[in-house]
Design a protein around this motif. Sequence first.
Motif, PDB file in Angstrom:
ATOM      1  N   LEU A 166       0.837  -1.202   0.000  1.00 18.01           N
ATOM      2  CA  LEU A 166       0.000   0.000   0.000  1.00 18.01           C
ATOM      3  C   LEU A 166       0.873   1.253   0.000  1.00 18.01           C
ATOM      4  O   LEU A 166       0.611   2.231   0.688  1.00 18.01           O
ATOM      5  CB  LEU A 166      -0.954  -0.003   1.198  1.00 18.01           C
ATOM      6  CG  LEU A 166      -2.048  -1.075   1.158  1.00 18.01           C
ATOM      7  CD1 LEU A 166      -2.873  -1.056   2.435  1.00 18.01           C
ATOM      8  CD2 LEU A 166      -2.957  -0.882  -0.062  1.00 18.01           C
ATOM      9  N   SER A 167       1.930   1.203  -0.774  1.00 17.08           N
ATOM     10  CA  SER A 167       2.848   2.338  -0.920  1.00 17.08           C
ATOM     11  C   SER A 167       3.438   2.293  -2.323  1.00 17.08           C
ATOM     12  O   SER A 167       3.229   1.333  -3.068  1.00 17.08           O
ATOM     13  CB  SER A 167       3.976   2.262   0.112  1.00 17.08           C
ATOM     14  OG  SER A 167       4.945   1.288  -0.266  1.00 17.08           O
ATOM     15  N   GLU A 168       4.206   3.296  -2.659  1.00 17.87           N
ATOM     16  CA  GLU A 168       4.792   3.357  -3.997  1.00 17.87           C
ATOM     17  C   GLU A 168       5.916   2.353  -4.192  1.00 17.87           C
ATOM     18  O   GLU A 168       6.470   2.255  -5.291  1.00 17.87           O
ATOM     19  CB  GLU A 168       5.255   4.780  -4.285  1.00 17.87           C
ATOM     20  CG  GLU A 168       4.071   5.738  -4.440  1.00 17.87           C
ATOM     21  CD  GLU A 168       4.480   7.153  -4.802  1.00 17.87           C
ATOM     22  OE1 GLU A 168       5.705   7.428  -4.812  1.00 17.87           O
ATOM     23  OE2 GLU A 168       3.582   7.976  -5.075  1.00 17.87           O
ATOM     24  N   ARG A 169       6.266   1.608  -3.147  1.00 25.59           N
ATOM     25  CA  ARG A 169       7.196   0.485  -3.344  1.00 25.59           C
ATOM     26  C   ARG A 169       6.542  -0.583  -4.222  1.00 25.59           C
ATOM     27  O   ARG A 169       7.231  -1.383  -4.845  1.00 25.59           O
ATOM     28  CB  ARG A 169       7.598  -0.120  -1.995  1.00 25.59           C
ATOM     29  CG  ARG A 169       8.526   0.766  -1.154  1.00 25.59           C
ATOM     30  CD  ARG A 169       8.890   0.035   0.126  1.00 25.59           C
ATOM     31  NE  ARG A 169       9.843   0.756   0.944  1.00 25.59           N
ATOM     32  CZ  ARG A 169       9.514   1.629   1.886  1.00 25.59           C
ATOM     33  NH1 ARG A 169       8.229   1.901   2.099  1.00 25.59           N
ATOM     34  NH2 ARG A 169      10.434   2.246   2.605  1.00 25.59           N
ATOM     35  N   ASN A 170       5.218  -0.618  -4.210  1.00 24.02           N
ATOM     36  CA  ASN A 170       4.456  -1.483  -5.108  1.00 24.02           C
ATOM     37  C   ASN A 170       4.246  -0.721  -6.414  1.00 24.02           C
ATOM     38  O   ASN A 170       3.582   0.319  -6.426  1.00 24.02           O
ATOM     39  CB  ASN A 170       3.100  -1.833  -4.471  1.00 24.02           C
ATOM     40  CG  ASN A 170       2.189  -2.630  -5.395  1.00 24.02           C
ATOM     41  OD1 ASN A 170       2.580  -3.059  -6.477  1.00 24.02           O
ATOM     42  ND2 ASN A 170       0.949  -2.815  -4.962  1.00 24.02           N
ATOM     43  N   PRO A 171       4.812  -1.180  -7.525  1.00 25.53           N
ATOM     44  CA  PRO A 171       4.703  -0.425  -8.784  1.00 25.53           C
ATOM     45  C   PRO A 171       3.279  -0.265  -9.299  1.00 25.53           C
ATOM     46  O   PRO A 171       3.041   0.530 -10.212  1.00 25.53           O
ATOM     47  CB  PRO A 171       5.550  -1.251  -9.760  1.00 25.53           C
ATOM     48  CG  PRO A 171       5.622  -2.617  -9.163  1.00 25.53           C
ATOM     49  CD  PRO A 171       5.580  -2.420  -7.687  1.00 25.53           C
ATOM     50  N   TYR A 172       2.314  -0.988  -8.711  1.00 25.42           N
ATOM     51  CA  TYR A 172       0.924  -0.881  -9.165  1.00 25.42           C
ATOM     52  C   TYR A 172       0.030  -0.213  -8.118  1.00 25.42           C
ATOM     53  O   TYR A 172      -1.193  -0.322  -8.190  1.00 25.42           O
ATOM     54  CB  TYR A 172       0.397  -2.265  -9.571  1.00 25.42           C
ATOM     55  CG  TYR A 172       1.256  -2.842 -10.665  1.00 25.42           C
ATOM     56  CD1 TYR A 172       1.209  -2.327 -11.968  1.00 25.42           C
ATOM     57  CD2 TYR A 172       2.188  -3.838 -10.384  1.00 25.42           C
ATOM     58  CE1 TYR A 172       2.042  -2.805 -12.955  1.00 25.42           C
ATOM     59  CE2 TYR A 172       3.034  -4.329 -11.382  1.00 25.42           C
ATOM     60  CZ  TYR A 172       2.951  -3.804 -12.658  1.00 25.42           C
ATOM     61  OH  TYR A 172       3.789  -4.265 -13.644  1.00 25.42           O
ATOM     62  N   TYR A 173       0.662   0.494  -7.181  1.00 27.53           N
ATOM     63  CA  TYR A 173      -0.088   1.317  -6.226  1.00 27.53           C
ATOM     64  C   TYR A 173      -0.049   2.758  -6.726  1.00 27.53           C
ATOM     65  O   TYR A 173       1.005   3.292  -7.054  1.00 27.53           O
ATOM     66  CB  TYR A 173       0.523   1.235  -4.832  1.00 27.53           C
ATOM     67  CG  TYR A 173      -0.159   2.132  -3.826  1.00 27.53           C
ATOM     68  CD1 TYR A 173      -1.304   1.710  -3.162  1.00 27.53           C
ATOM     69  CD2 TYR A 173       0.327   3.406  -3.555  1.00 27.53           C
ATOM     70  CE1 TYR A 173      -1.947   2.535  -2.246  1.00 27.53           C
ATOM     71  CE2 TYR A 173      -0.303   4.233  -2.643  1.00 27.53           C
ATOM     72  CZ  TYR A 173      -1.445   3.794  -1.995  1.00 27.53           C
ATOM     73  OH  TYR A 173      -2.085   4.620  -1.093  1.00 27.53           O
ATOM     74  N   TYR A 174      -1.237   3.371  -6.792  1.00 26.74           N
ATOM     75  CA  TYR A 174      -1.336   4.740  -7.307  1.00 26.74           C
ATOM     76  C   TYR A 174      -2.148   5.612  -6.356  1.00 26.74           C
ATOM     77  O   TYR A 174      -3.136   5.153  -5.770  1.00 26.74           O
ATOM     78  CB  TYR A 174      -2.003   4.758  -8.682  1.00 26.74           C
ATOM     79  CG  TYR A 174      -1.359   3.858  -9.708  1.00 26.74           C
ATOM     80  CD1 TYR A 174      -0.122   4.168 -10.256  1.00 26.74           C
ATOM     81  CD2 TYR A 174      -1.999   2.690 -10.135  1.00 26.74           C
ATOM     82  CE1 TYR A 174       0.471   3.340 -11.201  1.00 26.74           C
ATOM     83  CE2 TYR A 174      -1.416   1.859 -11.079  1.00 26.74           C
ATOM     84  CZ  TYR A 174      -0.180   2.184 -11.611  1.00 26.74           C
ATOM     85  OH  TYR A 174       0.399   1.369 -12.533  1.00 26.74           O
ATOM     86  N   GLU A 175      -1.724   6.858  -6.226  1.00 25.03           N
ATOM     87  CA  GLU A 175      -2.499   7.852  -5.487  1.00 25.03           C
ATOM     88  C   GLU A 175      -2.824   8.998  -6.431  1.00 25.03           C
ATOM     89  O   GLU A 175      -1.959   9.461  -7.176  1.00 25.03           O
ATOM     90  CB  GLU A 175      -1.723   8.372  -4.274  1.00 25.03           C
ATOM     91  CG  GLU A 175      -1.541   7.347  -3.184  1.00 25.03           C
ATOM     92  CD  GLU A 175      -1.044   7.952  -1.877  1.00 25.03           C
ATOM     93  OE1 GLU A 175      -1.115   9.198  -1.739  1.00 25.03           O
ATOM     94  OE2 GLU A 175      -0.616   7.188  -0.996  1.00 25.03           O
ATOM     95  N   GLY A 176      -4.089   9.448  -6.417  1.00 28.15           N
ATOM     96  CA  GLY A 176      -4.508  10.544  -7.275  1.00 28.15           C
ATOM     97  C   GLY A 176      -5.402  11.509  -6.539  1.00 28.15           C
ATOM     98  O   GLY A 176      -5.576  11.413  -5.310  1.00 28.15           O
ATOM     99  N   SER A 177      -6.013  12.419  -7.254  1.00 27.81           N
ATOM    100  CA  SER A 177      -6.855  13.441  -6.639  1.00 27.81           C
ATOM    101  C   SER A 177      -8.209  12.895  -6.192  1.00 27.81           C
ATOM    102  O   SER A 177      -8.863  13.476  -5.323  1.00 27.81           O
ATOM    103  CB  SER A 177      -7.065  14.596  -7.620  1.00 27.81           C
ATOM    104  OG  SER A 177      -7.696  14.135  -8.812  1.00 27.81           O
ATOM    105  N   LYS A 178      -8.643  11.761  -6.764  1.00 25.47           N
ATOM    106  CA  LYS A 178      -9.965  11.216  -6.450  1.00 25.47           C
ATOM    107  C   LYS A 178      -9.911   9.896  -5.684  1.00 25.47           C
ATOM    108  O   LYS A 178     -10.894   9.518  -5.047  1.00 25.47           O
ATOM    109  CB  LYS A 178     -10.756  10.989  -7.741  1.00 25.47           C
ATOM    110  CG  LYS A 178     -10.979  12.238  -8.577  1.00 25.47           C
ATOM    111  CD  LYS A 178     -11.857  13.249  -7.853  1.00 25.47           C
ATOM    112  CE  LYS A 178     -12.152  14.437  -8.772  1.00 25.47           C
ATOM    113  NZ  LYS A 178     -12.960  15.465  -8.095  1.00 25.47           N
TER     114      LYS A 178
END
Length: 431
Positions: free
Chosen positions: A332-344
């Motif tokens: 659940l962090s950017e260490r996982n290349p398929y975890y993304y955080e966005g505006s929504k």
Amino acid sequence: MSMKKTLPESMERLLDKVGEVFQDEPKIVDMFKRCYTNTLDTTVKRMEDGSTYVITGDIPAMWLRDSVAQIRPYLLLAKEDKEISDLIAGLVKRQFFYINLDPYANAFNEEANGNCWEKDETDMGPWIWERKYEIDSLCYPVQLAYLLWKNTGRTDHFDQGFIQGVHRILEVFETEMYHEEKSPYRFIRRNSFYTDTLSRDGMGALVKSGTGLIWSGFRPSDDACTYGYLIPSNMFAVVILEYIHEISKIIPSMEEIGQKAMKMADTVRTAIETYGVTKVEGIGDTYAYEVDGFGQFHLMDDANVPSLLSMRYLGYKPSSPELEQQTRAVILSERNPYYYEGSKAKGIGSPHTPVRYIWHISMAMEGLTARSKEEKYEVIKRMVATDGGKGLMHEGFHVDHPEDYTREWFSWANAMFCELVLQYCGYEVLK
């Protein structure tokens, strides 16, 4: 069974109870009702032989995995509603009919009509829609059979077809522990993406035999494994092998295979904890997503279940709480290349869908495995806010633009949203 005209009384009562919990949240209530009734309305077909056929949604075929996930929320109704209990028992019957036809296939036709996704180079047959071998495709039917027993007390679905299917599953698992030497399975799809075919003339990337891990050709996303030992699917295998052992205690003819299943579960568990753990700087020990037994590993997680995020949901008990927590912190962090955080939104996506697309399935799983009720509620609100105006869940959607999604609606994702809402309301499927 169609839900368009009249809902079963058991479902009406449950909808009312959810409505009471979320009486100040009409959009959550409305979306729950849409999602909860959608599967029976659009994907379920009772067959003349008493079995149940469940299409995945916008594709006219039945996936062993998806069909269980789609139906699972109805187990809460099955104890008091015989029609729904029979529907689920019919799905178990259908699934084990397919497993006995070919335990290496992942998706099947309603009848032997020869329809298929592609003309692949593998041992196809007229019943088979797609023949991508995935460990989880053999785990989900056992899970459903076990959960039906636990939630209703019925055992009539543990018939000869089930027992024969369990034998086939264990034979495949045993064989695929020695994939290089023993496996008859090959899969080649010409003129396709590399994720849709297997390398080395259909054998897949080289793995070390005899580790105790079970080889899988494909992930639950239907994408090819980078390394053949998929850790979340091996975790799921441990759980269902233990289920088989428990079921065998009430079925005299299954005693021997039950003992075999328990021994195999111990072997696979030991292998997971030996080969499936790696270190991450600043975090400590975590589970890898895939390994090859030689020391190579893939540090990631995918939205599709089984996933590392879903280990608690599936019932796998890690060697320590710290290992589970540290794995969760990584995926659940950017260490996982398929975890993304966005505006929504934020969450886990998949190489199966475009970059910066996350899945409602993984959002629901984050909520289902969260420790606090507050966190579960926040996930529910984020899911409702990212429906793209459709009132149903999707496959993947863009973290900044929820109106950009990959499927109009996705039955599996609808079911996962319903499970999360029901869990928040205090209703959970017995395990």
